[in-house]
Design a protein around this motif. Sequence first.
Motif, PDB file in Angstrom:
ATOM      1  N   SER A 169       1.361  -0.504   4.870  1.00  0.00           N
ATOM      2  CA  SER A 169       0.809   0.287   3.477  1.00  0.00           C
ATOM      3  C   SER A 169      -0.172  -0.430   2.799  1.00  0.00           C
ATOM      4  O   SER A 169      -1.108   0.199   2.066  1.00  0.00           O
ATOM      5  CB  SER A 169       2.015   0.529   2.784  1.00  0.00           C
ATOM      6  OG  SER A 169       3.018  -0.250   2.655  1.00  0.00           O
ATOM      7  N   LYS A 172      -3.476   0.641   3.971  1.00  0.00           N
ATOM      8  CA  LYS A 172      -4.096   2.088   3.274  1.00  0.00           C
ATOM      9  C   LYS A 172      -4.623   1.729   1.725  1.00  0.00           C
ATOM     10  O   LYS A 172      -5.544   2.116   1.386  1.00  0.00           O
ATOM     11  CB  LYS A 172      -2.699   2.777   3.092  1.00  0.00           C
ATOM     12  CG  LYS A 172      -2.564   3.303   4.385  1.00  0.00           C
ATOM     13  CD  LYS A 172      -1.387   4.558   4.154  1.00  0.00           C
ATOM     14  CE  LYS A 172      -0.826   5.216   5.398  1.00  0.00           C
ATOM     15  NZ  LYS A 172       0.609   5.043   5.781  1.00  0.00           N
ATOM     16  N   ASP A 242      -6.387  10.306   5.270  1.00  0.00           N
ATOM     17  CA  ASP A 242      -6.169   8.935   5.784  1.00  0.00           C
ATOM     18  C   ASP A 242      -7.573   8.465   6.018  1.00  0.00           C
ATOM     19  O   ASP A 242      -8.406   8.960   6.728  1.00  0.00           O
ATOM     20  CB  ASP A 242      -5.463   9.200   7.213  1.00  0.00           C
ATOM     21  CG  ASP A 242      -5.316   8.180   8.162  1.00  0.00           C
ATOM     22  OD1 ASP A 242      -5.680   6.965   7.479  1.00  0.00           O
ATOM     23  OD2 ASP A 242      -5.051   8.035   9.209  1.00  0.00           O
ATOM     24  N   GLN A 244      -8.366   5.575   7.404  1.00  0.00           N
ATOM     25  CA  GLN A 244      -8.511   4.603   8.439  1.00  0.00           C
ATOM     26  C   GLN A 244      -9.854   4.922   9.370  1.00  0.00           C
ATOM     27  O   GLN A 244     -10.611   4.186   9.655  1.00  0.00           O
ATOM     28  CB  GLN A 244      -7.053   4.467   9.264  1.00  0.00           C
ATOM     29  CG  GLN A 244      -7.173   3.129  10.120  1.00  0.00           C
ATOM     30  CD  GLN A 244      -7.491   1.783   9.487  1.00  0.00           C
ATOM     31  OE1 GLN A 244      -6.725   1.550   8.347  1.00  0.00           O
ATOM     32  NE2 GLN A 244      -8.442   1.080   9.818  1.00  0.00           N
TER      33      GLN A 244
END
Length: 436
Positions: A169, A172, A242, A244
Amino acid sequence: MRLSKFFLPTLKETPAEAQIASHRLMLRAGMVRQQSAGIYAWLPLGLRVLNKVANIVREEQNRAGINEILMPTLQSADLWRESGRYDDYGQEMLRITDRHKREMLYGPTNEEMVTDIFRTYVRSYKQLPVNLYHIQWKFRDEVRPRFGVMRGREFLMKDAYSFDLDKESAVKSYNNHFVAYLRTYQRMGLKAIPMKADTGPIGGDHSHEFIVLAETGESQVFCDKAWVETDVLENPLVKEKDLQPFVDWATGMYAATEEKHDPANCPVPAENLVTARGIEVGHIFYFGTKYSEPMKAAVTAPGSETVTVHMGSYGIGVSRLLGAIIEASHDDAGIIWPESVAPFKIGLINMKVGDATCDAAAEDLYAKFEAAGVEVLLDDRDERAGVKFADMDLIGLPWQVVIGPRGIANGMVEVKNRKTGEKREVTVAQALAELS
Ligand code: ATP
Ligand code: MG
Ligand code: MG
Ligand code: MG
């Protein structure tokens, strides 16, 4: 604002101590005044830009869901003893003793203090993630303060801190800050490239310095020329929840600081490798439990065990950015402000103060721009036209509107774009419509 009332101490001569364009121009444009080595007073023009830059930073932090707080500049030495940094930090830290002989310091950064705030209030994983930032003056007793606000001793920094339950996390949070930074610099008209940076003993891939390429930059940097040619924010992946895939794609383009660059293992062929100087305008860093562990910042996890939180910190050199923007945008005549950070949008020049028609037209246009909410600086000084043009070019407002006796007799004014130098004769009404 009227120039007759605006405190704008411009200099004709180039100050001898200024070695680079941005420092020279900030002094000549009357933006800052050095009070001690690396310590500056901000004059009206400089402060207007500083506030605009800080506000863009603030808006993008808020947009990314990071909470603004304001921590003090003075901190207690005891807090820094908890992390072990009081002794480690060395001579860059300004240490102060108060009247009760309590040891204090002028904060060079705020990891300890923000960790203390976190541990005071946050007890459960349910409250995570926590993201806090502030925009506050820092002090670092740099060995060689130089280049004006670029390397000051007292300087304005935005520093943010993230707290998460685990590494996954925390990454993130890191990605969220990564994207917020790209947006922030782009809004200032700057290209800042995230480059792999040193993580020290922490290791891993999660440290990036955001670098503006400039000949006068203090660090040596290396990147794929694709970085220079690509507007990464145009990739639709940046809109995904997201982040990523976006970050993987962006960091897939090679970019590294000198500490991280290894010529023997560089994946970019020589013909595509940009080797340049760069200015560090920001730095993001995931450092796990480096501070939370010694300072006992922990929460109760779902299984009711106690877990030390994972942290990251994220800095932007707010005052340094003014130097970086000017390095990236100036010419021989002066500064060229991008509109988003310009101290005023328009410089309205009355070429012949005292001429009834010019005065009336200048006042009328000035009032109308003001009423439309446009930031305008009216040069109502009784000065030669040459002086007015030179000052206006020097302070770099994006647009100049010139009212002269000949033109205004036919209802015409001249509009000049500071960046391109393009000049056009337009009617007063057109000038108003185009620039409001
Ligand atoms: P540098 O390598 O330039 O000394 P740093 O790595 O020590 O900077 P950080 O601790 O990463 O700085 O701080 C975050 C940001 O604050 C930097 O990316 C930079 O933009 C800004 N900054 C750091 N030191 C100064 C300074 N002396 N004057 C102005 N801005 C600074
Ligand atoms: Mg430093
Ligand atoms: Mg650095
Ligand atoms: Mg750094």
